[in-house]
Design a protein around this motif. Structure first.
Motif, PDB file in Angstrom:
ATOM      1  N   SER A   1       5.059   3.876   8.178  1.00  0.00           N
ATOM      2  CA  SER A   1       6.189   4.802   8.159  1.00  0.00           C
ATOM      3  C   SER A   1       6.962   4.826   9.468  1.00  0.00           C
ATOM      4  O   SER A   1       8.193   4.834   9.481  1.00  0.00           O
TER       5      SER A   1
ATOM      6  N   HIS B   1       1.509   7.465   6.850  1.00  0.00           N
ATOM      7  CA  HIS B   1       1.182   6.053   6.647  1.00  0.00           C
ATOM      8  C   HIS B   1       1.511   5.255   7.909  1.00  0.00           C
ATOM      9  O   HIS B   1       2.533   5.496   8.563  1.00  0.00           O
TER      10      HIS B   1
ATOM     11  N   ASP C   1       0.831  -1.203   0.000  1.00  0.00           N
ATOM     12  CA  ASP C   1       0.000   0.000   0.000  1.00  0.00           C
ATOM     13  C   ASP C   1       0.865   1.252   0.000  1.00  0.00           C
ATOM     14  O   ASP C   1       0.611   2.210  -0.734  1.00  0.00           O
ATOM     15  N   LEU C   2       1.924   1.253   0.798  1.00  0.00           N
ATOM     16  CA  LEU C   2       2.794   2.430   0.893  1.00  0.00           C
ATOM     17  C   LEU C   2       3.494   2.739  -0.412  1.00  0.00           C
ATOM     18  O   LEU C   2       3.568   3.902  -0.829  1.00  0.00           O
TER      19      LEU C   2
ATOM     20  N   SER D   1      -6.210   4.057   0.717  1.00  0.00           N
ATOM     21  CA  SER D   1      -6.002   2.606   0.681  1.00  0.00           C
ATOM     22  C   SER D   1      -7.156   1.896  -0.024  1.00  0.00           C
ATOM     23  O   SER D   1      -6.944   0.918  -0.748  1.00  0.00           O
TER      24      SER D   1
ATOM     25  N   GLN E   1      -6.144   8.253   5.052  1.00  0.00           N
ATOM     26  CA  GLN E   1      -5.412   7.028   4.748  1.00  0.00           C
ATOM     27  C   GLN E   1      -6.352   5.902   4.330  1.00  0.00           C
ATOM     28  O   GLN E   1      -6.048   5.123   3.421  1.00  0.00           O
TER      29      GLN E   1
END
Length: 401
Positions: free
Chosen positions: A29, A26, A12-13, A197, A193
């Protein structure tokens, strides 16, 4: 954090690799050992970008000339073209002489190899202590900050990120944002987020030329719709994105938000609908009357996660005027104030027809609940006040669900 969860979040990141804001917020992170692989002058997001790009290059097979049709070269070429050169999936598939479905499978395998490599090198080996290895979930480290948000404004703030992402994917984003506000209670960072996502998950399944995203306000709930067309292989793609969707669902549950999924019949292509559903919220206001600014700040801090709007005044003489105008759901009233004490303010509020039905919580250093109730107060708290005590009173007065 477990390996499987790391790989899910990494996929996803990396889809937002060049958006510093998204990377900074995120959930993955914070777990990167940036302090051990980067100098202090580089921000966390830029350090993560640099690490990922370096690891992609380290996947390059030996030899000077790339071999597009070689299975050995394909993972590196896919990652290099996708995340270093920024090419679209369709252009990459064409350059490698493979179909769209084959690209998806190979892209997933390449991300699996890259994420596994980063996990092994930086999370469980010499580059960093294994202290983050235990199965603590990163969502447990996130402090929820609920507030009243306008869904239209939140989606509008993501428009630039979404448009750029769809431009890269060579897809059209059909975005419909209503002009009027749609109010929900949510955490701004977490909601952004979740939306990013969910869109990323949708792009994994999307086989059409566009993806629709629009907002709808219904009597009992507010909904964000994500719609797109998928092909007969949607079950395989859904299986690959299952962990990400489950993780997103766990985030949403923390804000009392539901995710609804609707798919075609197995083995058939058709429309996919993802819905993010928020319960309708009432606009609740609490008026706080206290001559001490520090006390107002304390109440604001105590109520910051509730989604309740807080209005504070330090001059008790303004109470009646503000209460008549605002019509708050509750007045929190200090007793010991100069010029006009809380008892006088309480009586004035009770005698005015426009404010007499507003519940009042009296707060005092003196233990005088009987006096407060006899003058018409709905509740009493003795100072110093703890957050748990305040929230308990709000639940009793039906100001919190």
């Amino acid at each position: 954090m477990k390996r499987e969860m790391f790989i899910t979040l990494f996929k996803d990141l990396i889809s937002h690799l060049y958006d510093v804001t998204v990377i900074e917020t995120h959930p993955l992170s914070q777990h990167f050992p940036i302090d051990k692989i980067s100098d202090s002058s580089t921000c966390r997001a830029e350090a993560i970008q640099k690490l990922i790009l370096q690891e992609i290059e380290l996947l390059r097979p030996p030899g000077k000339e790339p071999q597009p049709q070689s299975p050995e070269w394909r993972p590196y070429l896919i990652l290099h073209k996708r995340y270093v050169l920024g090419e679209s999936p369709r252009d990459i598939a064409s350059a490698l002489y493979i179909g769209d479905r084959q690209f998806r499978r190979d892209h997933s395998r390449a991300l699996q190899a890259l994420s596994s490599r980063i996990w092994e090198r930086y999370f469980i080996s010499g580059a960093v202590d294994a202290t983050i290895e235990p199965s603590s979930n990163s969502e447990d480290d996130f402090i929820l900050h609920l507030e009243r948000l306008d869904l239209s404004e939140v989606v509008k703030s993501l428009e630039g990120i979404l448009v750029q992402r769809f431009r890269t994917e060579r897809l059209r984003l059909d975005l419909k944002i209503p002009s009027r506000p749609i109010t929900v209670s949510a955490d701004r960072v977490l909601l952004r987020q979740i939306l990013l996502s969910l869109v990323n998950y949708g792009l994994q399944l999307c086989a059409g030329n566009s993806l629709g995203l629009w907002l709808e306000s219904q009597p009992d709930r507010n909904v964000i719709h994500i719609n797109f067309e998928t092909d007969e292989q949607w079950e395989l793609n859904r299986e690959e994105g299952k962990d990400l969707l489950n993780y997103v669902r766990s985030w949403a549950q923390r804000m009392n938000v539901q995710i609804d999924e609707r798919y075609p019949l197995p083995g058939q292509k058709g429309n996919v609908s993802l819905r993010l559903m928020f319960a309708s919220v009432q606009h609740r206001i609490i008026l706080i009357v206290d001559d001490q600014v520090t006390a107002l700040r304390m109440f604001e801090r105590y109520l910051s996660h509730t989604g309740i709007e807080v209005i504070g005044i330090t001059n008790p003489e303004q109470t009646l005027e503000v209460a008549r105008k605002v019509q708050p759901n509750l007045i929190i009233l200090d007793v010991m104030m100069p010029r006009l004490d809380g008892w006088e303010v309480l009586q004035a509020l009770q005698l005015n027809p426009k404010t007499s039905k507003i519940p009042i919580l009296v707060c005092s250093a003196w233990d005088e609940p009987e006096l407060a109730y006899s003058l018409g107060a709905a509740a009493f708290l003795k100072k110093p006040i703890l957050q748990r005590q305040l929230l308990d009173v709000l639940y009793q007065l039906n100001l919190l669900d």
